[in-house]
Write an enzyme that holds these catalytic residues in place. Structure first.
Site, PDB file in Angstrom:
ATOM      1  N   SER A  39       0.816  -1.220   0.000  1.00  0.00           N
ATOM      2  CA  SER A  39       0.000   0.000   0.000  1.00  0.00           C
ATOM      3  C   SER A  39       0.848   1.268   0.000  1.00  0.00           C
ATOM      4  CB  SER A  39      -0.868   0.072   1.263  1.00  0.00           C
ATOM      5  OG  SER A  39      -1.889  -0.848   1.202  1.00  0.00           O
ATOM      6  N   HIS A  70      -3.843   0.134  -4.634  1.00  0.00           N
ATOM      7  CA  HIS A  70      -3.208  -0.989  -5.318  1.00  0.00           C
ATOM      8  C   HIS A  70      -3.566  -0.962  -6.803  1.00  0.00           C
ATOM      9  CE1 HIS A  70      -1.685  -3.287  -1.860  1.00  0.00           C
ATOM     10  NE2 HIS A  70      -2.656  -2.695  -1.222  1.00  0.00           N
ATOM     11  N   HIS A  92      -5.103 -10.016  -1.084  1.00  0.00           N
ATOM     12  CA  HIS A  92      -5.188 -10.128   0.373  1.00  0.00           C
ATOM     13  C   HIS A  92      -6.180 -11.221   0.776  1.00  0.00           C
ATOM     14  CE1 HIS A  92      -3.687  -5.998  -0.202  1.00  0.00           C
ATOM     15  NE2 HIS A  92      -3.033  -6.204   0.930  1.00  0.00           N
ATOM     16  N   TYR A  94      -8.118 -10.975   3.266  1.00  0.00           N
ATOM     17  CA  TYR A  94      -9.386 -10.348   3.680  1.00  0.00           C
ATOM     18  C   TYR A  94     -10.301 -10.050   2.495  1.00  0.00           C
ATOM     19  CZ  TYR A  94      -7.045  -5.910   2.500  1.00  0.00           C
ATOM     20  OH  TYR A  94      -6.369  -4.912   1.858  1.00  0.00           O
ATOM     21  N   GLU A  95      -9.772 -10.119   1.277  1.00  0.00           N
ATOM     22  CA  GLU A  95     -10.627  -9.928   0.103  1.00  0.00           C
ATOM     23  C   GLU A  95     -11.490 -11.171  -0.151  1.00  0.00           C
ATOM     24  OE1 GLU A  95      -8.463  -7.513  -3.235  1.00  0.00           O
ATOM     25  OE2 GLU A  95      -6.912  -8.454  -2.008  1.00  0.00           O
ATOM     26  N   ALA A 122       2.653  -2.005   4.178  1.00  0.00           N
ATOM     27  CA  ALA A 122       2.368  -0.983   5.186  1.00  0.00           C
ATOM     28  C   ALA A 122       1.978  -1.746   6.443  1.00  0.00           C
ATOM     29  CB  ALA A 122       1.231  -0.094   4.717  1.00  0.00           C
ATOM     30  N   MET A 220      -1.870  -7.065   7.516  1.00  0.00           N
ATOM     31  CA  MET A 220      -2.876  -8.008   7.003  1.00  0.00           C
ATOM     32  C   MET A 220      -2.396  -8.725   5.745  1.00  0.00           C
ATOM     33  SD  MET A 220      -6.095  -5.421   7.242  1.00  0.00           S
ATOM     34  CE  MET A 220      -6.201  -4.202   8.558  1.00  0.00           C
ATOM     35  N   SER A 221      -1.101  -8.768   5.529  1.00  0.00           N
ATOM     36  CA  SER A 221      -0.610  -9.366   4.277  1.00  0.00           C
ATOM     37  C   SER A 221       0.701 -10.109   4.527  1.00  0.00           C
ATOM     38  CB  SER A 221      -0.400  -8.263   3.233  1.00  0.00           C
ATOM     39  OG  SER A 221       0.669  -7.406   3.614  1.00  0.00           O
ATOM     40  N   ASN A 244       1.579   3.856  10.793  1.00  0.00           N
ATOM     41  CA  ASN A 244       0.824   4.360  11.947  1.00  0.00           C
ATOM     42  C   ASN A 244       1.237   3.540  13.153  1.00  0.00           C
ATOM     43  OD1 ASN A 244      -0.883   2.252  10.270  1.00  0.00           O
ATOM     44  ND2 ASN A 244      -1.489   2.007  12.410  1.00  0.00           N
ATOM     45  N   HIS A 256      -7.434   4.204   6.497  1.00  0.00           N
ATOM     46  CA  HIS A 256      -6.608   3.783   5.368  1.00  0.00           C
ATOM     47  C   HIS A 256      -5.971   4.955   4.629  1.00  0.00           C
ATOM     48  CE1 HIS A 256      -5.152   0.949   2.401  1.00  0.00           C
ATOM     49  NE2 HIS A 256      -5.671   1.688   1.437  1.00  0.00           N
TER      50      HIS A 256
HETATM   51  N1  HPA Z   1      -2.874  -2.834  11.392  1.00  0.00           N
HETATM   52  C1  HPA Z   1      -2.955  -3.730  10.380  1.00  0.00           C
HETATM   53  N2  HPA Z   1      -2.568  -3.458   9.162  1.00  0.00           N
HETATM   54  C2  HPA Z   1      -2.045  -2.252   8.909  1.00  0.00           C
HETATM   55  C3  HPA Z   1      -1.919  -1.283   9.903  1.00  0.00           C
HETATM   56  C4  HPA Z   1      -2.368  -1.589  11.221  1.00  0.00           C
HETATM   57  O1  HPA Z   1      -2.298  -0.781  12.161  1.00  0.00           O
HETATM   58  N3  HPA Z   1      -1.357  -0.183   9.320  1.00  0.00           N
HETATM   59  C5  HPA Z   1      -1.146  -0.501   8.024  1.00  0.00           C
HETATM   60  N4  HPA Z   1      -1.555  -1.751   7.763  1.00  0.00           N
END
Ligand code: HPA
Length: 281
Positions: A39, A70, A92, A94-95, A122, A220-221, A244, A256
Site C-alpha cells: 500500500s 493498489h 489479500h 481479507y478480500e 504498510a 494483514m498481508s 501508523n 486507510h
Molecule cells: N494494522 C494492520 N494493518 C495495517 C496497519 C495496522 O495498524 N497499518 C497498516 N496496515
C-alpha cells in the site's frame, strides 16, 4: 486443474508477453528480482525501464484486485540496470481469496525464474520505539491468520512437505539491507511482523496481545507470500513501512487514507533504498 498447473499457465502467458518484443534469446524474467509493492509504495514500478506492463485481469487464473492504493499489475523490466518483476499491488486474504490464490504470484515468479524476492507492506507499529514512517526489516514473523497456503497435498514441484522456517527471511539479504541503508543515511529498524486476517484494524486489546507475544509490527498481508517463498526456497527480504502506530498505542483512530499518506511520505526513502539494494543483490 491444481495450483501448480495454474501457476504454469500464468507464467507461460507472462513470458509470452514479456519476451514477445524481443526477437533474440533475451529472457526478461529469468534471474530477475521479484518485488511485491505494498500500500502506498507502488509507484516504484513507475521507474522501471523497458517496461512490459501486464494487468492482473489479463493473466490467466489471477483474480482482480480492487483495494484503494493498489494498481493491480505486473511490471517487468529493469530498475537501475537490474532485471525486476514488480507486483504493483497484491492479493489479500481479507478480500476473500483462498490463501493459495493470495500467494500464487510468488509461485508464478518462481516459475518465471526469479533469483530472490523483496516483499514490502504498510504495517502498524507495535514496538514503542517505532514512529510513523519507520522502515523495518522483517526479522521474523508470526502467522496469526488462522490459515496457511501450504495446506492440502504438498506441491512437490515447489518444495518439501515440512519446510523449515528458521531461515524464512534471508540473513544475507537482511545484512545487505542494513549496509545499504547506512550508506544512504536511512535509519532502518528490524522486528517481528505479525499478520492478522483483517480487514478491520486490530482492537487495542489485540495489539496489547501482539506486544506481549513479541510482535513489533502488525499487518494483514505478506505472511502467506513468505510461507510459499520459503517453501519454494526463494531467498527473501521483507520490509515494512510503519504507517501508523497500532491501535491503542497512541489512542489515535486509524484510517486507510492516513496509512497511504504516510507511505507516500516515506516513498522517496523507500525507493532509494530498494534501488540501491538491488544492485548489490
Ligand atoms: N494494522 C494492520 N494493518 C495495517 C496497519 C495496522 O495498524 N497499518 C497498516 N496496515
Amino acid at each position: 486443474m491444481n495450483i501448480y498447473q495454474k501457476c504454469v499457465e500464468s507464467a507461460n502467458y507472462i513470458k509470452g508477453i514479456a519476451n514477445g518484443n524481443y526477437t533474440d534469446q533475451y529472457d526478461t524474467t529469468s534471474d530477475a528480482i521479484g518485488i511485491i509493492l505494498g500500500s502506498g509504495l507502488g509507484n516504484l514500478a513507475d521507474e522501471v525501464e523497458d517496461a512490459t506492463v501486464i494487468s492482473y485481469k489479463d493473466i490467466p487464473h489471477f483474480p482482480m484486485t480492487n483495494v484503494i492504493g493498489h494498481a493491480g499489475r505486473m511490471v517487468i523490466g529493469k530498475l537501475n540496470g537490474v532485471k525486476v518483476i514488480c507486483m504493483q499491488g497484491r492479493f489479500h486474504f481479507y478480500e476473500g481469496y483462498d490463501m493459495k490464490i493470495v500467494s500464487m504470484p510468488v509461485r508464478v515468479m518462481k516459475l518465471l525464474g526469479i533469483r530472490s524476492l523483496i516483499v514490502t507492506n504498510a504495517a502498524g507499529g507495535v514496538n514503542r520505539g517505532f514512529d510513523e514512517g519507520t522502515l523495518m526489516v522483517i526479522d521474523d514473523f508470526i502467522n496469526f491468520m488462522g490459515d496457511n497456503p501450504l495446506t492440502g497435498a504438498n506441491i512437490e514441484e515447489f518444495g518439501t512437505r515440512f519446510p523449515d522456517m528458521t531461515l524464512a527471511l534471508d540473513n544475507k539479504l537482511k545484512k545487505l539491507a542494513f549496509e545499504t541503508a547506512e550508506e544512504l543515511n536511512i535509519h532502518l529498524k528490524k522486528g517481528v511482523y505479525m499478520s492478522f486476517r483483517g480487514p478491520n484494524y486490530e482492537t487495542p486489546a489485540e495489539i496489547h496481545f501482539a506486544e506481549v507475544v513479541g510482535a513489533d509490527a502488525v499487518g494483514m498481508s505478506t505472511v502467506p507470500e513468505l510461507l510459499v517463498a520459503r517453501h519454494a526456497n526463494i531467498p527473501t527480504l521483507g520490509i515494512s513501512c510503519i504507517t501508523n502506530m497500532a491501535a491503542g498505542i497512541t489512542g489515535k483512530e486509524l484510517n486507510h487514507l492516513e496509512v497511504e499518506a504516510v507511505a507516500k511520505r516515506v516513498n522517496n526513502e523507500f525507493k532509494s533504498l530498494i534501488k540501491l539494494l538491488i544492485t548489490k543483490m
